[in-house]
Design a protein around this motif. Structure first.
Motif: not given
Length: 58
Positions: A28, A31-32, A34-36, A38, A40-41
């Motif tokens: 992945r 960004a994916e 990082a989002r998962e 929580g 920052s990218t």
């Protein structure tokens, strides 16, 4: 007042290592992941870059 802003978070070395490994092994994007997680990218991207340097790859 030398304290960083209240929005700054500190993560353990183990958390960073696990996050980098997740990026490397999952296929992945940063960004994916990082989002998962929580985070920052840009922060995760920096951890991935540093891990490459530490392994002598960059």
């Amino acid at each position: 007042m030398s304290k960083k802003s209240n929005t700054s978070k500190r993560y353990t070395a183990e958390f960073k290592k696990d996050a980098v490994e997740l990026v490397r092994s999952s296929g992945r994007t940063v960004a994916e992941v990082a989002r998962e997680l929580g985070v920052s990218t840009e922060g995760l991207r920096g951890w991935v870059k540093q891990a490459k340097v530490d392994r002598g790859e960059g």
